[in-house]
Design a protein around this motif. Structure first.
Motif, mmCIF file in Angstrom:
data_model
loop_
_atom_site.group_PDB
_atom_site.id
_atom_site.type_symbol
_atom_site.label_atom_id
_atom_site.label_comp_id
_atom_site.label_asym_id
_atom_site.label_seq_id
_atom_site.Cartn_x
_atom_site.Cartn_y
_atom_site.Cartn_z
ATOM 1 N N ASP A 184 155.672 1.863 13.741
ATOM 2 C CA ASP A 184 157.122 1.965 13.899
ATOM 3 C C ASP A 184 157.447 3.028 14.939
ATOM 4 O OD1 ASP A 184 157.414 0.138 11.788
ATOM 5 O OD2 ASP A 184 157.386 1.750 10.305
ATOM 6 N N LEU A 185 158.319 2.727 15.855
ATOM 7 C CA LEU A 185 158.744 3.665 16.891
ATOM 8 C C LEU A 185 160.210 4.023 16.677
ATOM 9 C CD1 LEU A 185 157.127 1.958 20.027
ATOM 10 C CD2 LEU A 185 156.214 3.858 18.679
ATOM 11 N N TYR A 186 160.477 5.305 16.475
ATOM 12 C CA TYR A 186 161.856 5.790 16.368
ATOM 13 C C TYR A 186 162.317 6.133 17.786
ATOM 14 C CZ TYR A 186 161.308 6.075 11.301
ATOM 15 O OH TYR A 186 161.111 5.769 9.978
ATOM 16 N N VAL A 187 163.078 5.246 18.384
ATOM 17 C CA VAL A 187 163.381 5.350 19.811
ATOM 18 C C VAL A 187 164.587 6.245 20.066
ATOM 19 C CG1 VAL A 187 163.855 4.068 21.923
ATOM 20 C CG2 VAL A 187 162.381 3.064 20.163
ATOM 21 N N TYR A 188 165.724 5.926 19.441
ATOM 22 C CA TYR A 188 166.953 6.683 19.662
ATOM 23 C C TYR A 188 167.501 7.194 18.320
ATOM 24 C CZ TYR A 188 167.284 3.942 24.060
ATOM 25 O OH TYR A 188 167.059 3.336 25.276
ATOM 26 N N THR A 189 168.319 8.234 18.399
ATOM 27 C CA THR A 189 169.094 8.717 17.260
ATOM 28 C C THR A 189 170.525 8.978 17.733
ATOM 29 O OG1 THR A 189 167.150 9.761 16.245
ATOM 30 C CG2 THR A 189 169.310 10.517 15.498
ATOM 31 N N GLU A 190 171.495 8.494 16.951
ATOM 32 C CA GLU A 190 172.909 8.719 17.285
ATOM 33 C C GLU A 190 173.723 8.829 16.005
ATOM 34 O OE1 GLU A 190 175.966 9.054 18.826
ATOM 35 O OE2 GLU A 190 174.678 10.169 20.211
ATOM 36 N N ASN A 191 175.036 8.865 16.151
ATOM 37 C CA ASN A 191 175.911 8.960 14.985
ATOM 38 C C ASN A 191 175.804 7.713 14.112
ATOM 39 O OD1 ASN A 191 176.913 11.466 15.790
ATOM 40 N ND2 ASN A 191 178.527 10.539 17.039
ATOM 41 N N THR A 192 176.079 7.889 12.838
ATOM 42 C CA THR A 192 176.009 6.788 11.874
ATOM 43 C C THR A 192 176.803 5.575 12.369
ATOM 44 O OG1 THR A 192 175.904 8.440 10.105
ATOM 45 C CG2 THR A 192 176.390 6.179 9.448
ATOM 46 N N HIS A 193 176.164 4.401 12.273
ATOM 47 C CA HIS A 193 176.736 3.091 12.634
ATOM 48 C C HIS A 193 176.929 2.889 14.141
ATOM 49 C CE1 HIS A 193 177.292 1.912 8.495
ATOM 50 N NE2 HIS A 193 178.032 2.995 8.236
ATOM 51 N N TYR A 194 176.484 3.856 14.977
ATOM 52 C CA TYR A 194 176.710 3.686 16.420
ATOM 53 C C TYR A 194 176.020 2.434 16.960
ATOM 54 C CZ TYR A 194 176.920 4.398 21.415
ATOM 55 O OH TYR A 194 177.149 4.205 22.756
ATOM 56 N N PHE A 195 174.788 2.171 16.495
ATOM 57 C CA PHE A 195 174.018 1.073 17.082
ATOM 58 C C PHE A 195 174.425 -0.296 16.549
ATOM 59 C CE2 PHE A 195 171.020 4.752 17.259
ATOM 60 C CZ PHE A 195 171.029 4.901 18.636
ATOM 61 N N ALA A 209 175.521 13.850 3.474
ATOM 62 C CA ALA A 209 175.575 14.381 2.102
ATOM 63 C C ALA A 209 175.222 15.858 2.205
ATOM 64 C CB ALA A 209 174.636 13.617 1.180
ATOM 65 N N LYS A 210 174.078 16.238 1.664
ATOM 66 C CA LYS A 210 173.618 17.616 1.873
ATOM 67 C C LYS A 210 173.242 17.839 3.333
ATOM 68 C CE LYS A 210 171.900 18.475 -2.804
ATOM 69 N NZ LYS A 210 170.719 18.785 -3.647
ATOM 70 N N GLY A 211 172.718 16.774 3.952
ATOM 71 C CA GLY A 211 172.393 16.817 5.367
ATOM 72 C C GLY A 211 173.371 15.968 6.157
ATOM 73 N N PRO A 212 173.313 16.026 7.477
ATOM 74 C CA PRO A 212 174.261 15.285 8.317
ATOM 75 C C PRO A 212 173.982 13.785 8.321
ATOM 76 C CG PRO A 212 172.609 16.352 9.665
ATOM 77 C CD PRO A 212 172.364 16.821 8.266
ATOM 78 N N GLY A 213 174.982 13.016 8.743
ATOM 79 C CA GLY A 213 174.792 11.591 8.921
ATOM 80 C C GLY A 213 174.284 11.291 10.327
ATOM 81 N N TYR A 214 173.546 10.196 10.464
ATOM 82 C CA TYR A 214 173.042 9.784 11.768
ATOM 83 C C TYR A 214 172.526 8.349 11.659
ATOM 84 C CZ TYR A 214 168.503 11.017 9.682
ATOM 85 O OH TYR A 214 167.413 11.109 8.856
ATOM 86 N N ALA A 215 172.083 7.800 12.774
ATOM 87 C CA ALA A 215 171.502 6.455 12.789
ATOM 88 C C ALA A 215 170.231 6.460 13.620
ATOM 89 C CB ALA A 215 172.502 5.460 13.361
ATOM 90 N N ASP A 216 169.224 5.744 13.150
ATOM 91 C CA ASP A 216 167.956 5.589 13.868
ATOM 92 C C ASP A 216 167.861 4.184 14.458
ATOM 93 O OD1 ASP A 216 166.642 8.071 13.615
ATOM 94 O OD2 ASP A 216 166.116 7.608 11.538
ATOM 95 N N PHE A 217 167.460 4.117 15.723
ATOM 96 C CA PHE A 217 167.149 2.847 16.391
ATOM 97 C C PHE A 217 165.627 2.734 16.368
ATOM 98 C CE2 PHE A 217 168.459 -0.232 19.867
ATOM 99 C CZ PHE A 217 167.195 -0.726 20.104
ATOM 100 N N MET A 218 165.124 1.765 15.606
ATOM 101 C CA MET A 218 163.680 1.653 15.387
ATOM 102 C C MET A 218 163.134 0.346 15.955
ATOM 103 S SD MET A 218 163.901 2.940 11.432
ATOM 104 C CE MET A 218 162.169 2.613 11.059
ATOM 105 N N VAL A 219 161.957 0.442 16.554
ATOM 106 C CA VAL A 219 161.221 -0.727 17.031
ATOM 107 C C VAL A 219 159.976 -0.872 16.176
ATOM 108 C CG1 VAL A 219 160.008 -1.795 18.964
ATOM 109 C CG2 VAL A 219 162.043 -0.397 19.389
ATOM 110 N N HIS A 220 159.821 -2.023 15.537
ATOM 111 C CA HIS A 220 158.666 -2.290 14.689
ATOM 112 C C HIS A 220 157.688 -3.184 15.445
ATOM 113 C CE1 HIS A 220 160.904 -0.662 11.234
ATOM 114 N NE2 HIS A 220 161.930 -1.303 11.745
ATOM 115 N N LEU A 221 156.473 -2.687 15.641
ATOM 116 C CA LEU A 221 155.469 -3.440 16.388
ATOM 117 C C LEU A 221 154.669 -4.346 15.464
ATOM 118 C CD1 LEU A 221 154.175 -0.598 18.746
ATOM 119 C CD2 LEU A 221 156.048 -2.230 19.136
ATOM 120 N N LYS A 222 154.066 -5.376 16.028
ATOM 121 C CA LYS A 222 153.257 -6.302 15.237
ATOM 122 C C LYS A 222 151.999 -5.640 14.692
ATOM 123 C CE LYS A 222 154.959 -10.464 17.536
ATOM 124 N NZ LYS A 222 154.658 -11.605 18.443
ATOM 125 N N THR A 223 151.618 -4.513 15.283
ATOM 126 C CA THR A 223 150.453 -3.768 14.786
ATOM 127 C C THR A 223 150.751 -3.042 13.477
ATOM 128 O OG1 THR A 223 151.103 -1.819 16.061
ATOM 129 C CG2 THR A 223 149.592 -3.382 17.117
#
Length: 429
Positions: free
Chosen positions: A394-405, A377-391
Motif C-alpha cells: 500500500d502506498l500512502y501518496v497524498y494527505t489532505e483535509n477530510t473528504h477532499y479527495f 476527535a482527540k487528533g485532527p481530521g484528514y484524508a489519505d489518498f492510497m494506492v494499493h498494488l497487486k503485490t
C-alpha cells in the motif's frame, strides 16, 4: 522467596479471586516456561518471550491488578492473576534474582500505577571515547577490521553487505537488521555492536539510519552525559535541539555534512529505564541523481490529466521508493505548478505529481485506490489518498483535509479503469 510464594498463595485464595480460580482450577496453565521461552496468556492469545533476551523487569499495578512487566526484544505485560503465575515467578526469580521484597510489597499494597524495577541485566560498556580528537566524520566512519577500513556515509546496503563487515539477524517479528562484526569508530568514539535497519529500504540506496544503545559501566545516564559533553556545548539552548525532562532527555543535532545525530535517555518516571543511551545517525543527504528519469521523459505521452487543484506533497521519499522521480517539465507546465495525475497510455504509465517529485507507476501494477477519511476527535481530521498494488503493498501518496479527495472518485475511476473505494470514515481517537 518463601514469603513471596506464601503471600501469593494467600493472595490468590482471597474472595476477590476465588470465583476466577475455581473456574480455571482444572484447566491448562495460562503461563509456563519451556527451556528459554516464557509463554503466557494475553488478550490476543498466547504470547511468548525469549528469556535469553531479557533486559529488565518491573512490577506495576494497572487497573488494580499487579503485573510483571519484562522487556525481552519487546514489552510484555504479564498478569499475576494468570493460572500458574506463582510457579513461573518462582522460576524466574531463581534464575534472574529478582527483588522479591519489592515485588511482594507492590503486590500487597496495590497502589494504582505504582511501578518499580525489580531486576535489570548488567550490561558491559560497549563504547570508548578516545583521547585524540578526529575530524573525519564528514566522510564517514572507520571499521576496526583487519586491516581497518574507512567507509563513506554514501555506502549503500548492497555495498555494505558485500563487504563482509556485517552480519544479519532477525527479531521475533521477522524484521531484519545488519550489525557490524567489528568495532566502529565515528570521530572520537569507538562503538561495539553498531547496527542499521534493512526492512523497507532500497538496497541500492545509501544507508539512511544507523543506531546503537550505549551502556557505560554504571548502566546509568552517564553515557548520555558523556555524549552530550563530547558533541554539544554546555551553553546550548536545549529547546532548539529537543528537550531534557525528568522522564526523558532527547537531543538531535547536526553531526557532520548531511549527517544528523540524536541521543536519548529514558528514565523510570513514565516509561522504563534500561540504563542505555539510544544513539542514532541519520543520513539527510539529498542524492538527487536518483530522481533522474530522462529515458522515460524522452518517450512519454500525456494521454489525459486530472488536476487536483492545489499543491500536495508526495508522502514517499525517492530513497525509499525507486518510482519517485522528477516531475516531467511538460506535466509541470500543464498543471501550472499544482498537483495532479497523468495517464500515459502509450507506455501504460500513471504519474502522481507532488510539490517537488512525482510517483510514476505501471498502470497494471495497481489493483485499486482508497480515499480514507479520518474525522477529528482527540487528533485532527484528514484524508489519505492510497494506492494499493497487486503485490499487496500500500502506498500512502497524498494527505489532505477530510473528504477532499472524494470529489475525484469518478474521474479517477474513468481515467484508470480501476476501482476507487471510499470506506466509512473513522474518528482519530
Amino acid at each position: 522467596m518463601i514469603e513471596v510464594l506464601k503471600y501469593l498463595k494467600e493472595w490468590m485464595k482471597a474472595p476477590k479471586y476465588q470465583h476466577k480460580r475455581m473456574k480455571t482450577i482444572d484447566t491448562k496453565e495460562e503461563i509456563w516456561i519451556e527451556v528459554n521461552t516464557l509463554f503466557y496468556k494475553d488478550i490476543g492469545g498466547i504470547e511468548k518471550a525469549d528469556l535469553r533476551t531479557l533486559k529488565y523487569a518491573y512490577v506495576q499495578v494497572l487497573g488494580g491488578v499487579p503485573y510483571l512487566f519484562v522487556f525481552a526484544d519487546h514489552q510484555h505485560y504479564i498478569s499475576t492473576e494468570l493460572q500458574g503465575f506463582e510457579k513461573v515467578y518462582h522460576d524466574l526469580s531463581h534464575r534472574f534474582s529478582f527483588d522479591d521484597d519489592t515485588f511482594l510489597r507492590v503486590c500487597r499494597e496495590k497502589k494504582e500505577d505504582e511501578k518499580v524495577k525489580i531486576w535489570t541485566k548488567k550490561m558491559v560498556q560497549n563504547y570508548q571515547i578516545l583521547d585524540e580528537e578526529r575530524f573525519d566524520a564528514d566522510f564517514g566512519y572507520e571499521v576496526y577490521a583487519e586491516p581497518k577500513r574507512m567507509l563513506s556515509w554514501d555506502t549503500t546496503h548492497d555495498e555494505l553487505e558485500a563487504s563482509g563487515l556485517v552480519e544479519s539477524y532477525f527479531t521475533d517479528f521477522g524484521a531484519r537488521y545488519l550489525r557490524f562484526k567489528y568495532p566502529v569508530r565515528i570521530e572520537q568514539i569507538v562503538i561495539q555492536g553498531f547496527e542499521l535497519y534493512v526492512e523497507n529500504t532500497l538496497s541500492n540506496r545509501p544507508i539512511q539510519e544507523y543506531f546503537i544503545n550505549l551502556y557505560d559501566d554504571t548502566n546509568t545516564d552517564r553515557s548520555y552525559q558523556q555524549l552530550r559533553k563530547l558533541w554539544l556545548n554546555e551553553e546550548i539552548d536545549v529547546d532548539e535541539y529537543g528537550y531534557e525532562r525528568n522522564d526523558q532527555c532527547y537531543l538531535r543535532f547536526n553531526f557532520a555534512k548531511g549527517i544528523e545525530a540524536s541521543i536519548c535517555y529514558t528514565y523510570d518516571e513514565y516509561s522504563y529505564d534500561d540504563g542505555s543511551t539510544s544513539l542514532h545517525f541519520y543520513n539527510t543527504r539529498a542524492y538527487d541523481h536518483f530522481l533522474d528519469n530522462e529515458a522515460y521523459e524522452e518517450q512519454m505521452e500525456i494521454s489525459a490529466i486530472l488536476p487536483l487543484h492545489k499543491k500536495l506533497d508526495i508522502n514517499i521519499s525517492h530513497l525509499d521508493n525507486g518510482n519517485i522521480k522528477h516531475i516531467p517539465a511538460e506535466v509541470k507546465d500543464l498543471l501550472k505548478g499544482k498537483s495532479g495525475i497523468w495517464i500515459d497510455r502509450l507506455n501504460n504509465k500513471i504519474g502522481f505529481v507532488g510539490t517537488d517529485t512525482a510517483l510514476i507507476l505501471d498502470v497494471e501494477a495497481i489493483d485499486h485506490f482508497t480515499f480514507q477519511n479520518i474525522l477529528p476527535a482527540k487528533g485532527p481530521g484528514y484524508a489519505d489518498f492510497m494506492v494499493h498494488l497487486k503485490t499487496g503493498s500500500d502506498l500512502y501518496v497524498y494527505t489532505e483535509n477530510t473528504h477532499y479527495f472524494d470529489q475525484f472518485e469518478k474521474e479517477l475511476q474513468q481515467l484508470t479503469h480501476k476501482k476507487v473505494r471510499i470506506p466509512e470514515p473513522y474518528y482519530n481517537c
